[in-house]
Design a protein around this motif. Sequence first.
Motif, short mmCIF file in Angstrom:
data_model
loop_
_atom_site.label_atom_id
_atom_site.label_comp_id
_atom_site.label_asym_id
_atom_site.label_seq_id
_atom_site.Cartn_x
_atom_site.Cartn_y
_atom_site.Cartn_z
N PRO A 269 4.12 -17.22 -6.33
CA PRO A 269 4.13 -15.81 -5.85
C PRO A 269 4.98 -15.33 -6.41
O PRO A 269 6.37 -15.44 -6.84
CB PRO A 269 4.48 -15.85 -4.85
CG PRO A 269 4.94 -17.01 -4.37
CD PRO A 269 4.49 -17.71 -5.69
N VAL A 270 4.29 -13.99 -7.62
CA VAL A 270 5.39 -12.91 -8.20
C VAL A 270 5.27 -11.66 -7.75
O VAL A 270 4.53 -11.41 -7.80
CB VAL A 270 4.96 -12.92 -10.19
CG1 VAL A 270 5.66 -12.44 -10.63
CG2 VAL A 270 5.37 -14.38 -10.34
N ARG A 271 6.61 -10.68 -6.85
CA ARG A 271 6.41 -9.05 -7.16
C ARG A 271 6.36 -8.78 -8.48
O ARG A 271 7.74 -8.73 -8.51
CB ARG A 271 7.21 -9.40 -5.28
CG ARG A 271 7.22 -8.04 -5.29
CD ARG A 271 7.99 -7.85 -4.27
NE ARG A 271 7.83 -8.43 -2.92
CZ ARG A 271 8.40 -9.09 -2.45
NH1 ARG A 271 9.97 -9.60 -3.46
NH2 ARG A 271 8.30 -9.58 -1.72
N ASP A 272 5.82 -7.57 -8.58
CA ASP A 272 5.93 -6.94 -9.36
C ASP A 272 7.26 -5.61 -8.64
O ASP A 272 6.87 -5.18 -7.33
CB ASP A 272 4.73 -5.46 -9.24
CG ASP A 272 4.73 -5.05 -10.60
OD1 ASP A 272 4.79 -5.48 -11.85
OD2 ASP A 272 5.33 -3.57 -9.95
N LEU A 273 8.26 -5.29 -9.27
CA LEU A 273 9.23 -4.71 -8.18
C LEU A 273 8.43 -3.05 -8.04
O LEU A 273 9.33 -1.89 -7.19
CB LEU A 273 10.95 -4.40 -8.91
CG LEU A 273 11.97 -6.17 -9.02
CD1 LEU A 273 13.06 -6.29 -10.08
CD2 LEU A 273 11.65 -6.29 -7.27
N ASP A 274 7.50 -2.24 -9.42
CA ASP A 274 7.68 -0.63 -8.63
C ASP A 274 6.47 -0.61 -8.06
O ASP A 274 6.88 -0.47 -7.24
CB ASP A 274 7.28 -0.77 -10.64
CG ASP A 274 6.47 0.84 -10.90
OD1 ASP A 274 7.78 1.70 -9.87
OD2 ASP A 274 6.06 1.12 -11.60
N SER A 275 5.70 -1.57 -8.09
CA SER A 275 4.03 -1.66 -7.63
C SER A 275 4.36 -2.06 -5.73
O SER A 275 3.87 -2.04 -5.43
CB SER A 275 2.69 -2.04 -8.15
OG SER A 275 2.77 -3.24 -8.20
N GLY A 276 5.38 -3.04 -5.90
CA GLY A 276 5.15 -3.61 -5.08
C GLY A 276 3.88 -4.56 -4.05
O GLY A 276 4.01 -6.19 -3.58
N LYS A 277 3.35 -4.90 -5.78
CA LYS A 277 1.94 -6.13 -5.50
C LYS A 277 2.44 -6.86 -5.50
O LYS A 277 3.51 -7.97 -6.76
CB LYS A 277 1.37 -5.59 -6.50
CG LYS A 277 -0.66 -6.83 -6.21
CD LYS A 277 -0.73 -5.81 -7.43
CE LYS A 277 -2.41 -6.36 -8.41
NZ LYS A 277 -3.06 -5.57 -9.16
N VAL A 278 1.87 -8.29 -5.23
CA VAL A 278 2.39 -9.88 -5.77
C VAL A 278 1.07 -10.40 -5.80
O VAL A 278 0.04 -10.44 -6.16
CB VAL A 278 2.49 -10.89 -3.88
CG1 VAL A 278 2.73 -12.11 -4.03
CG2 VAL A 278 3.88 -10.00 -3.02
N VAL A 279 0.76 -11.32 -7.53
CA VAL A 279 -0.13 -11.84 -8.00
C VAL A 279 0.75 -13.30 -8.28
O VAL A 279 1.85 -14.17 -8.03
CB VAL A 279 0.33 -11.33 -9.05
CG1 VAL A 279 -0.46 -10.16 -8.91
CG2 VAL A 279 1.41 -11.73 -10.32
#
Length: 354
Positions: A269-279
Amino acid sequence: MADAYVALEDGRVFEARARSSGRTRGELVFTTAYTGYEESLTDPSYEEQVLTFSYPLIGNYGVRDERFESDRVHPRAAIARELTDNVAEWLDAEDVPAVDHLDTRELVTSVREEGAMKCGIAAGPDATPEDAREELAECKGMSEHTEIGAQVSTTEPYTVTGGGEYDVALLDCGAKGSIASSLAERGADVHVLPYDADPADVADLDPDVLFVSNGPGDPANFGETQALVEEFTGEVPLAGICLGQQIIARAFDGDTEKMPFGHRGVNQPVRDLDSGKVVMTTQNHGYSVADPGMLEVTQVNVNDDTAEGLASEEYDVVTRQYHPEANPGPHDSLDFFDEVIALANSSRSPVVAD
Ligand SMILES: NC(=O)CC[C@H](N)C(=O)O
Protein backbone atom coordinates in the motif's frame (compact mmCIF):
# COMPACT_ATOMS: atom_id res chain seq x y z
CA MET A 1 15.28 -38.81 -1.31
CA ALA A 2 16.57 -35.29 -1.66
CA ASP A 3 18.57 -34.51 -4.79
CA ALA A 4 18.89 -30.75 -4.21
CA TYR A 5 20.20 -28.56 -1.38
CA VAL A 6 19.80 -24.89 -0.50
CA ALA A 7 22.48 -23.55 1.89
CA LEU A 8 21.63 -20.31 3.72
CA GLU A 9 23.94 -17.69 5.15
CA ASP A 10 22.61 -18.48 8.65
CA GLY A 11 24.20 -21.95 8.42
CA ARG A 12 21.11 -24.04 7.63
CA VAL A 13 20.87 -26.36 4.64
CA PHE A 14 17.41 -27.19 3.27
CA GLU A 15 16.79 -30.47 1.42
CA ALA A 16 14.76 -30.20 -1.77
CA ARG A 17 13.87 -31.84 -5.08
CA ALA A 18 15.79 -30.87 -8.23
CA ARG A 19 13.52 -29.68 -11.08
CA SER A 20 16.29 -28.15 -13.16
CA SER A 21 19.83 -29.28 -12.38
CA GLY A 22 22.84 -27.11 -11.71
CA ARG A 23 24.83 -25.25 -9.10
CA THR A 24 24.44 -21.55 -8.41
CA ARG A 25 24.32 -18.81 -5.79
CA GLY A 26 22.71 -15.44 -5.17
CA GLU A 27 20.87 -13.20 -2.74
CA LEU A 28 17.76 -15.02 -1.53
CA VAL A 29 14.64 -12.94 -2.21
CA PHE A 30 10.95 -13.74 -2.45
CA THR A 31 7.71 -12.61 -4.00
CA THR A 32 4.31 -13.05 -2.36
CA ALA A 33 2.45 -12.65 -5.70
CA TYR A 34 -0.05 -15.43 -6.50
CA THR A 35 0.38 -14.97 -10.24
CA GLY A 36 2.89 -13.44 -12.62
CA TYR A 37 5.68 -16.02 -12.47
CA GLU A 38 6.48 -15.56 -16.18
CA GLU A 39 6.85 -11.79 -15.73
CA SER A 40 8.88 -12.10 -12.50
CA LEU A 41 11.22 -14.75 -13.86
CA THR A 42 12.05 -12.54 -16.86
CA ASP A 43 12.36 -9.28 -14.85
CA PRO A 44 16.02 -8.12 -15.09
CA SER A 45 15.75 -6.61 -11.58
CA TYR A 46 16.26 -10.17 -10.22
CA GLU A 47 19.73 -10.57 -11.77
CA GLU A 48 22.13 -12.20 -9.23
CA GLN A 49 19.21 -13.13 -6.96
CA VAL A 50 17.48 -16.42 -6.18
CA LEU A 51 13.72 -16.01 -6.37
CA THR A 52 11.50 -17.88 -3.90
CA PHE A 53 7.77 -17.93 -4.62
CA SER A 54 5.80 -17.91 -1.38
CA TYR A 55 2.63 -18.96 -3.22
CA PRO A 56 2.83 -22.77 -3.15
CA LEU A 57 1.95 -23.81 -6.72
CA ILE A 58 3.80 -22.09 -9.54
CA GLY A 59 3.13 -22.80 -13.23
CA ASN A 60 -0.56 -23.74 -13.25
CA TYR A 61 -1.45 -21.55 -16.26
CA GLY A 62 1.53 -22.39 -18.48
CA VAL A 63 4.41 -20.46 -19.97
CA ARG A 64 3.73 -17.96 -22.78
CA ASP A 65 6.45 -15.75 -24.15
CA GLU A 66 4.09 -12.81 -24.77
CA ARG A 67 4.11 -12.36 -20.99
CA PHE A 68 7.91 -12.16 -20.77
CA GLU A 69 9.44 -8.87 -19.62
CA SER A 70 12.80 -9.52 -21.34
CA ASP A 71 14.41 -12.12 -23.57
CA ARG A 72 15.76 -14.39 -20.81
CA VAL A 73 15.29 -15.65 -17.26
CA HIS A 74 17.17 -13.39 -14.83
CA PRO A 75 17.08 -14.90 -11.32
CA ARG A 76 19.98 -17.32 -10.89
CA ALA A 77 17.55 -19.96 -9.58
CA ALA A 78 13.88 -20.44 -8.75
CA ILE A 79 12.43 -22.01 -5.60
CA ALA A 80 8.79 -22.96 -4.97
CA ARG A 81 6.82 -25.45 -2.87
CA GLU A 82 5.77 -27.03 -6.14
CA LEU A 83 6.74 -26.15 -9.70
CA THR A 84 4.69 -27.56 -12.58
CA ASP A 85 6.50 -29.53 -15.30
CA ASN A 86 6.16 -26.78 -17.91
CA VAL A 87 7.90 -24.19 -15.72
CA ALA A 88 10.58 -26.70 -14.70
CA GLU A 89 11.18 -27.56 -18.38
CA TRP A 90 11.39 -23.87 -19.32
CA LEU A 91 13.97 -23.18 -16.58
CA ASP A 92 15.91 -26.31 -17.56
CA ALA A 93 16.00 -25.16 -21.21
CA GLU A 94 17.28 -21.77 -19.98
CA ASP A 95 19.95 -23.48 -17.81
CA VAL A 96 18.53 -21.96 -14.64
CA PRO A 97 18.51 -24.31 -11.62
CA ALA A 98 15.12 -24.84 -9.96
CA VAL A 99 14.10 -26.73 -6.82
CA ASP A 100 10.82 -27.56 -5.08
CA HIS A 101 9.41 -29.82 -2.32
CA LEU A 102 10.81 -27.70 0.51
CA ASP A 103 9.22 -25.50 3.15
CA THR A 104 9.14 -22.12 1.41
CA ARG A 105 7.25 -20.58 4.36
CA GLU A 106 10.30 -21.30 6.50
CA LEU A 107 12.64 -19.76 3.89
CA VAL A 108 10.59 -16.58 3.52
CA THR A 109 10.07 -16.22 7.27
CA SER A 110 13.84 -16.54 7.80
CA VAL A 111 14.56 -13.74 5.32
CA ARG A 112 11.88 -11.55 6.92
CA GLU A 113 13.22 -12.15 10.44
CA GLU A 114 16.97 -12.29 9.83
CA GLY A 115 17.17 -9.94 6.82
CA ALA A 116 18.53 -10.36 3.29
CA MET A 117 20.67 -13.49 3.01
CA LYS A 118 23.04 -15.09 0.55
CA CYS A 119 22.36 -18.66 -0.52
CA GLY A 120 24.02 -21.48 -2.45
CA ILE A 121 22.15 -24.14 -4.42
CA ALA A 122 23.16 -27.56 -5.74
CA ALA A 123 20.52 -29.53 -7.68
CA GLY A 124 20.72 -32.80 -9.61
CA PRO A 125 21.57 -36.46 -9.22
CA ASP A 126 25.09 -35.92 -7.80
CA ALA A 127 24.36 -32.84 -5.68
CA THR A 128 25.54 -32.81 -2.06
CA PRO A 129 24.98 -30.39 0.85
CA GLU A 130 28.70 -29.61 0.64
CA ASP A 131 28.25 -28.45 -3.00
CA ALA A 132 25.56 -26.01 -1.86
CA ARG A 133 27.82 -24.74 0.95
CA GLU A 134 30.66 -24.23 -1.56
CA GLU A 135 28.36 -22.15 -3.76
CA LEU A 136 27.32 -20.10 -0.71
CA ALA A 137 30.98 -19.46 0.15
CA GLU A 138 31.47 -17.96 -3.36
CA CYS A 139 28.37 -15.75 -3.16
CA LYS A 140 28.98 -11.99 -3.32
CA GLY A 141 26.76 -9.40 -1.62
CA MET A 142 24.50 -7.41 -3.99
CA SER A 143 26.58 -4.23 -3.59
CA GLU A 144 29.72 -6.10 -4.69
CA HIS A 145 28.24 -6.64 -8.18
CA THR A 146 29.76 -3.44 -9.48
CA GLU A 147 29.27 -4.27 -13.20
CA ILE A 148 25.66 -5.41 -12.91
CA GLY A 149 24.44 -2.70 -15.31
CA ALA A 150 26.54 -4.19 -18.11
CA GLN A 151 25.04 -7.64 -17.41
CA VAL A 152 21.48 -6.54 -18.15
CA SER A 153 21.51 -3.40 -20.31
CA THR A 154 21.12 -3.35 -24.08
CA THR A 155 24.42 -2.70 -25.84
CA GLU A 156 22.76 -1.29 -28.97
CA PRO A 157 20.13 1.45 -28.99
CA TYR A 158 16.70 0.53 -30.37
CA THR A 159 13.30 2.21 -30.60
CA VAL A 160 9.86 1.05 -29.49
CA THR A 161 7.54 3.07 -31.71
CA GLY A 162 4.31 4.50 -30.40
CA GLY A 163 3.25 7.05 -32.99
CA GLY A 164 5.97 9.63 -32.52
CA GLU A 165 3.94 12.26 -30.64
CA TYR A 166 6.70 12.37 -28.01
CA ASP A 167 10.28 11.17 -27.81
CA VAL A 168 11.35 9.45 -24.61
CA ALA A 169 15.00 8.48 -24.07
CA LEU A 170 14.92 5.40 -21.81
CA LEU A 171 18.19 4.56 -20.05
CA ASP A 172 18.13 0.76 -19.85
CA CYS A 173 19.51 -0.33 -16.48
CA GLY A 174 17.68 -3.67 -16.86
CA ALA A 175 14.33 -2.38 -18.08
CA LYS A 176 11.13 -4.43 -17.99
CA GLY A 177 9.58 -4.45 -21.48
CA SER A 178 6.25 -3.15 -20.26
CA ILE A 179 7.74 0.21 -19.21
CA ALA A 180 8.53 1.02 -22.85
CA SER A 181 5.19 -0.38 -24.04
CA SER A 182 3.24 1.64 -21.43
CA LEU A 183 4.86 4.82 -22.81
CA ALA A 184 4.45 3.73 -26.46
CA GLU A 185 0.71 3.09 -25.83
CA ARG A 186 0.47 6.77 -24.88
CA GLY A 187 1.95 8.02 -28.15
CA ALA A 188 5.66 8.10 -27.34
CA ASP A 189 8.51 6.75 -29.43
CA VAL A 190 10.73 5.18 -26.80
CA HIS A 191 14.43 5.28 -27.66
CA VAL A 192 16.11 2.66 -25.50
CA LEU A 193 19.76 3.44 -24.76
CA PRO A 194 22.49 1.64 -22.79
CA TYR A 195 22.72 2.56 -19.08
CA ASP A 196 26.10 4.17 -19.82
CA ALA A 197 25.11 5.91 -23.08
CA ASP A 198 27.23 8.68 -24.50
CA PRO A 199 25.67 12.03 -23.47
CA ALA A 200 25.89 13.09 -27.14
CA ASP A 201 23.60 10.17 -28.11
CA VAL A 202 21.01 11.39 -25.63
CA ALA A 203 21.34 14.99 -26.83
CA ASP A 204 20.98 13.90 -30.49
CA LEU A 205 17.55 12.47 -29.71
CA ASP A 206 16.41 15.81 -28.28
CA PRO A 207 14.06 13.87 -25.97
CA ASP A 208 10.94 15.28 -24.31
CA VAL A 209 11.71 13.13 -21.25
CA LEU A 210 14.78 11.27 -20.01
CA PHE A 211 13.51 8.12 -18.28
CA VAL A 212 15.63 5.89 -16.00
CA SER A 213 14.44 2.29 -15.84
CA ASN A 214 14.19 -0.30 -13.08
CA GLY A 215 17.12 -2.66 -12.67
CA PRO A 216 19.11 -4.97 -10.42
CA GLY A 217 21.65 -4.38 -7.68
CA ASP A 218 22.82 -1.36 -5.73
CA PRO A 219 21.99 2.06 -7.25
CA ALA A 220 25.43 3.24 -6.06
CA ASN A 221 26.92 1.02 -8.80
CA PHE A 222 25.21 3.01 -11.58
CA GLY A 223 27.58 5.98 -11.57
CA GLU A 224 27.46 6.38 -15.37
CA THR A 225 23.66 6.58 -15.35
CA GLN A 226 23.71 9.02 -12.44
CA ALA A 227 26.19 11.21 -14.36
CA LEU A 228 23.81 11.26 -17.36
CA VAL A 229 20.95 12.37 -15.10
CA GLU A 230 23.15 15.11 -13.63
CA GLU A 231 24.17 16.23 -17.12
CA PHE A 232 20.58 16.67 -18.33
CA THR A 233 19.03 18.02 -15.11
CA GLY A 234 17.23 21.27 -15.87
CA GLU A 235 17.54 20.64 -19.64
CA VAL A 236 15.13 17.71 -20.04
CA PRO A 237 12.31 16.50 -17.73
CA LEU A 238 13.29 13.40 -15.76
CA ALA A 239 11.29 10.31 -14.79
CA GLY A 240 12.20 6.98 -13.25
CA ILE A 241 10.90 3.72 -11.82
CA CYS A 242 12.40 1.75 -8.91
CA LEU A 243 16.19 1.69 -9.53
CA GLY A 244 15.46 4.77 -11.67
CA GLN A 245 14.01 6.63 -8.68
CA GLN A 246 17.03 5.64 -6.59
CA ILE A 247 19.56 6.83 -9.21
CA ILE A 248 17.68 10.12 -9.74
CA ALA A 249 17.58 10.74 -5.96
CA ARG A 250 21.35 10.19 -5.78
CA ALA A 251 21.83 12.63 -8.67
CA PHE A 252 19.87 15.27 -6.71
CA ASP A 253 22.24 15.02 -3.71
CA GLY A 254 20.10 12.37 -2.02
CA ASP A 255 21.13 8.97 -0.71
CA THR A 256 20.02 5.33 -0.81
CA GLU A 257 20.37 2.50 1.70
CA LYS A 258 19.91 -1.27 1.87
CA MET A 259 16.59 -2.32 3.44
CA PRO A 260 16.35 -5.26 5.89
CA PHE A 261 14.59 -7.53 3.34
CA GLY A 262 12.92 -5.15 0.91
CA HIS A 263 9.38 -4.77 -0.42
CA ARG A 264 8.40 -7.92 -2.29
CA GLY A 265 4.88 -8.51 -3.56
CA VAL A 266 1.94 -7.04 -5.44
CA ASN A 267 -0.04 -5.72 -2.46
CA GLN A 268 2.18 -2.95 -1.10
CA PRO A 269 0.00 0.00 0.00
CA VAL A 270 1.21 3.45 -1.04
CA ARG A 271 -0.28 6.79 0.09
CA ASP A 272 -0.19 9.88 -2.09
CA LEU A 273 0.57 12.72 0.32
CA ASP A 274 -1.33 15.34 -1.69
CA SER A 275 -4.61 13.51 -2.34
CA GLY A 276 -4.48 11.11 0.65
CA LYS A 277 -5.42 8.32 -1.77
CA VAL A 278 -3.96 4.85 -1.15
CA VAL A 279 -3.18 2.48 -4.04
CA MET A 280 -1.98 -1.12 -4.09
CA THR A 281 1.34 -1.51 -5.87
CA THR A 282 3.79 -4.06 -7.24
CA GLN A 283 7.23 -3.98 -5.66
CA ASN A 284 10.55 -5.86 -5.70
CA HIS A 285 13.37 -3.82 -4.30
CA GLY A 286 16.01 -4.23 -1.63
CA TYR A 287 17.28 -0.64 -1.50
CA SER A 288 15.33 2.53 -0.74
CA VAL A 289 15.77 6.30 -0.88
CA ALA A 290 16.96 7.29 2.61
CA ASP A 291 17.40 10.96 1.71
CA PRO A 292 15.56 12.55 -1.24
CA GLY A 293 18.12 15.37 -1.51
CA MET A 294 16.69 18.30 -3.49
CA LEU A 295 13.54 16.35 -4.40
CA GLU A 296 10.20 16.34 -2.60
CA VAL A 297 8.67 13.10 -1.27
CA THR A 298 5.17 12.91 -2.79
CA GLN A 299 4.16 9.33 -1.88
CA VAL A 300 5.05 7.01 1.03
CA ASN A 301 4.70 3.33 1.86
CA VAL A 302 1.84 2.88 4.35
CA ASN A 303 3.71 0.07 6.19
CA ASP A 304 7.08 1.71 6.79
CA ASP A 305 6.87 5.32 5.52
CA THR A 306 9.71 4.88 3.00
CA ALA A 307 9.71 7.17 -0.07
CA GLU A 308 7.54 5.76 -2.88
CA GLY A 309 7.30 8.86 -5.06
CA LEU A 310 9.58 11.85 -5.60
CA ALA A 311 9.12 15.04 -7.60
CA SER A 312 10.50 18.45 -8.35
CA GLU A 313 8.45 21.19 -10.00
CA GLU A 314 11.53 23.29 -10.50
CA TYR A 315 13.43 20.61 -12.40
CA ASP A 316 10.44 18.70 -13.89
CA VAL A 317 11.04 15.37 -12.14
CA VAL A 318 8.61 12.58 -11.31
CA THR A 319 9.59 9.12 -10.01
CA ARG A 320 8.12 6.01 -8.40
CA GLN A 321 9.79 3.38 -6.20
CA TYR A 322 7.10 0.81 -7.10
CA HIS A 323 6.13 -0.57 -10.51
CA PRO A 324 3.23 1.36 -12.07
CA GLU A 325 3.53 -0.85 -15.18
CA ALA A 326 2.41 -3.82 -13.01
CA ASN A 327 3.16 -7.07 -14.91
CA PRO A 328 2.50 -8.69 -12.58
CA GLY A 329 0.15 -6.87 -10.25
CA PRO A 330 -2.60 -4.28 -9.90
CA HIS A 331 -3.16 -1.57 -12.50
CA ASP A 332 -4.08 1.07 -9.89
CA SER A 333 -1.12 3.30 -10.66
CA LEU A 334 -0.92 3.16 -14.49
CA ASP A 335 -1.75 6.88 -14.48
CA PHE A 336 1.91 7.50 -13.61
CA PHE A 337 2.60 7.14 -17.34
CA ASP A 338 0.01 9.86 -18.06
CA GLU A 339 1.95 12.07 -15.64
CA VAL A 340 5.15 11.35 -17.55
CA ILE A 341 3.45 12.27 -20.84
CA ALA A 342 2.10 15.46 -19.24
CA LEU A 343 5.66 16.31 -18.24
CA ALA A 344 6.78 15.74 -21.84
CA ASN A 345 3.99 18.03 -23.04
CA SER A 346 4.54 20.84 -20.56
CA SER A 347 8.25 21.00 -21.16
CA ARG A 348 7.90 21.85 -24.81
CA SER A 349 4.65 23.84 -25.01
CA PRO A 350 5.50 27.42 -25.79
CA VAL A 351 4.27 29.87 -23.20
CA VAL A 352 1.27 31.63 -24.72
CA ALA A 353 -0.05 34.88 -23.27
CA ASP A 354 -3.87 35.01 -22.91
N1 LIG B 1 12.99 -3.43 -9.29
C1 LIG B 1 14.04 -2.63 -9.19
O1 LIG B 1 14.29 -1.75 -10.02
C2 LIG B 1 14.97 -2.88 -8.02
C3 LIG B 1 15.88 -1.72 -7.72
C4 LIG B 1 17.10 -2.09 -6.90
N2 LIG B 1 17.89 -3.08 -7.57
C5 LIG B 1 16.69 -2.56 -5.52
O2 LIG B 1 16.75 -3.74 -5.24
O3 LIG B 1 16.30 -1.76 -4.71
